[in-house]
Design an enzyme around this catalytic site. Structure first.
Site, PDB file in Angstrom:
ATOM      1  N   ARG A  49      -2.362  -4.842  45.834  1.00 59.82           N
ATOM      2  CA  ARG A  49      -1.478  -4.149  46.777  1.00 59.82           C
ATOM      3  C   ARG A  49      -1.911  -4.441  48.210  1.00 59.82           C
ATOM      4  O   ARG A  49      -1.087  -4.592  49.106  1.00 59.82           O
ATOM      5  CB  ARG A  49      -1.431  -2.645  46.491  1.00 59.82           C
ATOM      6  CG  ARG A  49      -0.592  -1.872  47.493  1.00 59.82           C
ATOM      7  CD  ARG A  49      -0.079  -0.500  47.007  1.00 59.82           C
ATOM      8  NE  ARG A  49      -1.013   0.219  46.167  1.00 59.82           N
ATOM      9  CZ  ARG A  49      -2.156   0.777  46.582  1.00 59.82           C
ATOM     10  NH1 ARG A  49      -2.499   0.718  47.854  1.00 59.82           N
ATOM     11  NH2 ARG A  49      -2.953   1.387  45.735  1.00 59.82           N
ATOM     12  N   TYR A 102      24.588  -4.746  57.970  1.00 56.80           N
ATOM     13  CA  TYR A 102      24.527  -4.584  56.520  1.00 56.80           C
ATOM     14  C   TYR A 102      24.597  -3.084  56.171  1.00 56.80           C
ATOM     15  O   TYR A 102      23.850  -2.280  56.732  1.00 56.80           O
ATOM     16  CB  TYR A 102      23.223  -5.210  56.022  1.00 56.80           C
ATOM     17  CG  TYR A 102      23.000  -5.093  54.547  1.00 56.80           C
ATOM     18  CD1 TYR A 102      23.775  -5.812  53.648  1.00 56.80           C
ATOM     19  CD2 TYR A 102      22.006  -4.258  54.043  1.00 56.80           C
ATOM     20  CE1 TYR A 102      23.566  -5.708  52.297  1.00 56.80           C
ATOM     21  CE2 TYR A 102      21.791  -4.148  52.682  1.00 56.80           C
ATOM     22  CZ  TYR A 102      22.570  -4.870  51.804  1.00 56.80           C
ATOM     23  OH  TYR A 102      22.373  -4.760  50.463  1.00 56.80           O
ATOM     24  N   ASP A 175      18.140  -8.871  62.282  1.00 51.09           N
ATOM     25  CA  ASP A 175      18.257  -9.206  60.861  1.00 51.09           C
ATOM     26  C   ASP A 175      18.767 -10.649  60.807  1.00 51.09           C
ATOM     27  O   ASP A 175      19.924 -10.914  61.122  1.00 51.09           O
ATOM     28  CB  ASP A 175      19.220  -8.229  60.179  1.00 51.09           C
ATOM     29  CG  ASP A 175      19.333  -8.462  58.674  1.00 51.09           C
ATOM     30  OD1 ASP A 175      19.110  -9.614  58.230  1.00 51.09           O
ATOM     31  OD2 ASP A 175      19.667  -7.513  57.943  1.00 51.09           O
ATOM     32  N   LYS A 200      18.309 -13.868  49.797  1.00 50.81           N
ATOM     33  CA  LYS A 200      19.462 -14.693  50.129  1.00 50.81           C
ATOM     34  C   LYS A 200      19.006 -16.143  50.375  1.00 50.81           C
ATOM     35  O   LYS A 200      18.542 -16.790  49.457  1.00 50.81           O
ATOM     36  CB  LYS A 200      20.210 -14.088  51.323  1.00 50.81           C
ATOM     37  CG  LYS A 200      20.385 -12.548  51.229  1.00 50.81           C
ATOM     38  CD  LYS A 200      21.207 -12.081  50.058  1.00 50.81           C
ATOM     39  CE  LYS A 200      21.181 -10.577  49.803  1.00 50.81           C
ATOM     40  NZ  LYS A 200      21.339  -9.690  50.921  1.00 50.81           N
TER      41      LYS A 200
HETATM   42  C1  LIG Z   1      21.100  -8.310  51.281  1.00 53.39           C
HETATM   43  C2  LIG Z   1      20.865  -7.948  52.711  1.00 53.39           C
HETATM   44  C3  LIG Z   1      19.921  -6.973  53.079  1.00 53.39           C
HETATM   45  C4  LIG Z   1      19.150  -6.167  52.046  1.00 53.39           C
HETATM   46  O1  LIG Z   1      18.273  -6.937  51.326  1.00 53.39           O
HETATM   47  P1  LIG Z   1      17.849  -6.664  49.782  1.00 53.39           P
HETATM   48  O2  LIG Z   1      16.968  -7.796  49.485  1.00 53.39           O
HETATM   49  O3  LIG Z   1      19.127  -6.619  48.989  1.00 53.39           O
HETATM   50  O4  LIG Z   1      17.169  -5.332  49.783  1.00 53.39           O
HETATM   51  C5  LIG Z   1      19.714  -6.747  54.426  1.00 53.39           C
HETATM   52  N1  LIG Z   1      20.407  -7.405  55.367  1.00 53.39           N
HETATM   53  C6  LIG Z   1      21.341  -8.329  55.053  1.00 53.39           C
HETATM   54  C7  LIG Z   1      22.081  -9.028  56.150  1.00 53.39           C
HETATM   55  C8  LIG Z   1      21.598  -8.627  53.724  1.00 53.39           C
HETATM   56  O5  LIG Z   1      22.538  -9.532  53.418  1.00 53.39           O
END
Ligand SMILES: *Cc1c(COP(=O)(O)O)cnc(C)c1O
Length: 382
Positions: A49, A102, A175, A200
């Site tokens: 951890r 998001y 982000d 992603k």
């Molecule tokens: C999918 C996504 C998130 C969240 O991420 P997870 O891995 O699903 O928790 C945050 N910001 C954007 C732009 C996303 O597409």
């Protein structure tokens, strides 16, 4: 001498294994590390951890790609966001959030942090005066930007917002999930922190869930690292290894995602069944000029609004074969989504609602002619 992006993607944090010479660093699938005496740790490793070499390899690689000193990997994008926000916010603090970020980010701040006394205001980030007006001096601690945005691919000016944030003493977070560090470098544009859903484009193969916080602010990185350790939403070794493997091809994948998405977008411009194409690579897109300055290319995401209305859009989204109907984005395979009932179902009936004739495409790495043929056969018969 600093190397180019693709060289860093392949080599940063990826030295061959010292013990065996294995070219690919192994997966340290272990929860704990033997001590050579009480407190005598080998290379600082004690318990997974607090640290694991596979996670460290990914963190080094990712920091190098964003031009940062530190990256911290978490079990999902939202787990990363949660650790960041709890590191910087205290009860009574205020967050200014883009009005099209998001949905999970909005939910995390309003539903989870809200009851602990954190307030949030949604603003249109392209309106700098509105952003300045939303900032409460001394109380606003975070300005949260997402560009390109989902699903209408709005582009916001990271450099200008970083300036606004800096003069108000606010931490500016970007982000960078949709663009990836290959297409956009928020820290170089003045942002303080980058957030990723590595699920992603970074992972890139729809086989791993992960998230990261990236920054060169050492004090902030220490706070987030403490939460990573003390709250424990760490990325597991196998997920870290898969993400590292994905990142090595990020540059070539993003080039192809971008050229495939451009081919699809251009195909639909002026198409009789299509009312509008949302893709910043088109010079008719309101953010095109800004995106040209701020991004290397325009990425693999686009949306189209169909002339036939909601019913036609729904049927279209259910009729493709190569484009799989699924949440998420950024994998090698193309995905199609219906925002008004999928990603944006929770904002129906609010000012943030997405029109029912919009479908979102995550354009994958298949042959573009096949992708276009698949979309054509799925269009409602005229
Ligand atoms: C999918 C996504 C998130 C969240 O991420 P997870 O891995 O699903 O928790 C945050 N910001 C954007 C732009 C996303 O597409």
């Amino acid at each position: 001498m600093s190397h180019g992006f693709n060289t860093r993607a392949i080599h940063a944090g990826q030295e061959p294994d010292a013990a065996t010479g294995a070219v690919t660093p192994p997966i340290f699938q272990t929860s704990t590390f033997v001590q050579d005496g009480i407190g005598a740790l080998r290379q600082g490793y004690e318990y997974a951890r607090s640290g694991n070499p596979t996670r460290d390899a990914l963190q080094t690689q990712l920091a190098a790609l964003e031009g940062a000193t530190r990256a911290l990997a978490f079990s999902s994008g939202l787990a990363a966001e949660d650790a960041l926000l709890r590191s910087v916010l205290r009860p009574g603090d205020h967050v200014v959030l883009g009005n099209d970020v998001y949905g999970g980010t909005h939910r995390l701040i309003s539903k989870i942090l809200g009851p602990w006394g954190v307030e949030v205001t949604d603003v249109e980030m392209s309106d700098l005066d509105a952003v300045r007006a939303a900032i409460r001096p001394g109380v606003t601690k975070v300005l949260w930007v997402e560009t390109p945005s989902n699903p209408l691919m709005k582009i916001t000016d990271i450099g200008a917002l970083a300036e606004v944030g800096r003069s108000a003493g606010v931490t500016v977070v970007v982000d960078n999930t949709f663009a990836s560090p290959y297409l956009q470098q928020p820290l170089a544009l003045g942002a303080d922190v980058v957030v990723h859903s590595m699920t992603k484009y970074l992972g890139g193969h729809s086989d791993v869930l992960g998230g990261a916080i990236v920054t060169s602010d050492e004090e902030l990185a220490e706070k987030v690292a403490f939460l990573q350790f003390a709250a424990g939403a760490v990325l597991a070794p196998f997920e870290a290894w898969l993400t590292t493997r994905g990142i090595k091809t990020l540059g070539v994948r993003m080039d192809r995602h971008s050229s495939n998405a451009r081919a699809v977008a251009e195909h639909f411009v002026g198409h009789p069944d299509v009312e509008r194409v949302y893709y910043a690579g088109l010079d008719t897109h309101p953010g095109h000029e800004l995106a040209t300055r701020q991004m290397r290319d325009f990425g693999g995401m686009l949306s189209v609004a169909l002339r036939g209305g909601g019913e036609a859009a729904r049927r279209f989204a259910e009729s493709t074969e190569l484009f799989l109907l699924a949440e998420s984005l950024g994998g090698v395979e193309s995905l199609i989504g219906y925002p008004s009932e999928m990603t944006h179902a929770s904002v129906r009936g609010t000012p943030l609602e997405i029109a029912s004739n919009v479908v979102r495409l995550s354009v994958g790495l298949e042959d573009p002619a096949d992708l276009i043929a698949d979309l054509e056969q799925a269009l409602p018969r005229r």
